[in-house]
Design an enzyme around this catalytic site. Sequence first.
Site, short mmCIF file in Angstrom:
data_model
loop_
_atom_site.label_atom_id
_atom_site.label_comp_id
_atom_site.label_asym_id
_atom_site.label_seq_id
_atom_site.Cartn_x
_atom_site.Cartn_y
_atom_site.Cartn_z
CB SER A 1 10.07 4.39 15.07
OG SER A 1 9.64 4.80 13.80
CB CYS B 1 3.37 7.29 3.00
SG CYS B 1 3.82 6.07 4.22
CB CYS C 1 6.48 -2.60 16.42
SG CYS C 1 8.13 -2.11 15.91
CB CYS D 1 3.20 -1.84 13.98
SG CYS D 1 3.32 -1.67 12.19
CD GLU E 1 -2.96 -1.09 2.26
OE1 GLU E 1 -4.17 -1.17 2.02
OE2 GLU E 1 -2.51 -1.04 3.41
CB CYS F 1 7.45 -5.11 8.99
SG CYS F 1 8.88 -4.39 9.82
N GLY G 1 7.11 -2.06 6.30
CA GLY G 1 8.49 -2.55 6.28
C GLY G 1 9.50 -1.65 6.95
CB CYS H 1 1.46 6.29 11.09
SG CYS H 1 2.63 7.31 10.25
N1 SAH Z 1 9.47 0.49 9.94
C1 SAH Z 1 9.74 1.87 9.96
C2 SAH Z 1 8.91 2.68 8.99
C3 SAH Z 1 7.48 2.28 8.83
S1 SAH Z 1 6.42 2.54 10.20
C4 SAH Z 1 9.57 2.41 11.37
O1 SAH Z 1 9.08 1.70 12.23
O2 SAH Z 1 9.99 3.52 11.60
C5 SAH Z 1 6.16 4.30 10.14
C6 SAH Z 1 5.78 4.92 11.49
O3 SAH Z 1 4.45 4.54 11.87
C7 SAH Z 1 6.68 4.44 12.63
O4 SAH Z 1 7.05 5.52 13.45
C8 SAH Z 1 5.77 3.50 13.35
O5 SAH Z 1 6.19 3.28 14.66
C9 SAH Z 1 4.44 4.20 13.24
N2 SAH Z 1 3.28 3.37 13.56
C10 SAH Z 1 3.15 2.03 13.44
N3 SAH Z 1 1.94 1.65 13.85
C11 SAH Z 1 1.26 2.76 14.23
C12 SAH Z 1 -0.05 3.02 14.71
N4 SAH Z 1 -0.93 2.05 14.84
N5 SAH Z 1 -0.39 4.28 14.99
C13 SAH Z 1 0.48 5.29 14.81
N6 SAH Z 1 1.72 5.13 14.34
C14 SAH Z 1 2.12 3.87 14.04
FE1 SF4 Z 2 7.93 -2.79 11.16
FE2 SF4 Z 2 7.89 -0.13 11.53
FE3 SF4 Z 2 5.69 -1.62 11.98
FE4 SF4 Z 2 7.76 -1.82 13.63
S1 SF4 Z 2 6.50 0.00 13.26
S2 SF4 Z 2 6.61 -3.52 12.77
S3 SF4 Z 2 9.45 -1.59 12.23
S4 SF4 Z 2 6.68 -1.28 10.02
#
Ligand code: SAH
Ligand code: SF4
Length: 367
Positions: free
Chosen positions: A233, A115, A126, A129, A98, A122, A178, A352
């Site tokens: 992050s 984006c 986390c 996420c 996406e 990934c 990712g 995000c």
């Molecule tokens: N993997 C990389 C980039 C993709 S995630 C990273 O983790 O930085 C992009 C951003 O979205 C990151 O800061 C991540 O922590 C945040 N994110 C993930 N899940 C989220 C959610 N449910 N609500 C808000 N931000 C989120």
């Molecule tokens: Fe991967 Fe970023 Fe999601 Fe963590 S927040 S699982 S690093 S996409």
Amino acid sequence: MPQVDPPEFTELLGLDTGELEEYMVSLGEPNYRGRQIYKWIYTRDVSSFYDMSDIPKELRRRLDSLAVISIPRVLKQRVSIDRTRKYLLELQDKKRVETVLIPQSDSKNARYTLCISTQVGCPVGCSFCATGQSGFQRNLSHHEIVGQVLGSRRELLKKVKAVDNEPLITNLVYMGMGEPLLNYDEVLQSIKLINDHKGINIGQRHITISTAGEARGIERLAKEKLQVTLAISLHACDDALRNQLVPMNRKYPLERLMRAVEFYSRENGRRITFEYILLDGVNMRRQDANNMIDILKPLLANVNLIPYNEVVGLPFKHPARAKTEQFCRWLQDGGLNATIREEHGADIEAACGQLRAEVRSQALRNY
Ligand code: SAH
Ligand code: SF4
């Protein structure tokens, strides 16, 4: 029936000008044909040789029998009430990623931040996420990363008019599905193509790479001396909590991560962005703010507070606005440059961390 091997097509998407020139010379053509094709691909988003009007017809036919330009097609799309757009793109092997287009509110003309994704799923996992919960399938190649820019722009141009040939997509964030720094080489190659002023032409200062804290990758990137913005992050400022939220912290604890960040900052003198998701009752205590001030005060840092976007099936909660503002004030009073990030596209699950094309692919009929 005898089995006939499918013809092998050469993928032209992802080649730079020099490589396209070489390819055309290998076909016995003059090298300027490579430059013409480069323009068609990277400035006009064209994937059919038959649309390349300055290429002789016979050569178009020949190229069509030898090569492909696999700009991913948009399978589904959703538009938010705030004009954010989410596209579901299909790759050659039918896997899906996406992209999200976020309109820039400070501009009269149509301008978007795109984006993009760097992996299908990934591996970091986390706990908050959606992408991380859907598991890891594979890395994207650089042509698939660049293809997201072209495929998204081509679709957007069908809906939105560019004004006076102004670029529609002015900023790019590697914040989709990712972990970019776990797919380092392909990401780097994609940046070079996206950067080229004769092609896609998005400047390095308009590109942000977001990482969960891949310290070795950050150090490698620092040595490239690029002008891209690095976003970390962070999400927690003590190792015990960060281990739970961002499992990569067990490999690179905060102290190790911050050493890499300081190195990046020293090498290219750019401000570092820290993203911090606000999880109600988890990481918003006064002590969390104090810890963050201790860690980030010595750095040139911007702090982006992201109120959590709730994910179905996960226990984390979006905080009340008053708590978000309180946390932000604590940081500001402690001398940090902290802001609360505007939320975009939450109604279409484009915010995000809400991207998880693969597991949701069954439920896409409502696009
Ligand atoms: N993997 C990389 C980039 C993709 S995630 C990273 O983790 O930085 C992009 C951003 O979205 C990151 O800061 C991540 O922590 C945040 N994110 C993930 N899940 C989220 C959610 N449910 N609500 C808000 N931000 C989120
Ligand atoms: Fe991967 Fe970023 Fe999601 Fe963590 S927040 S699982 S690093 S996409």
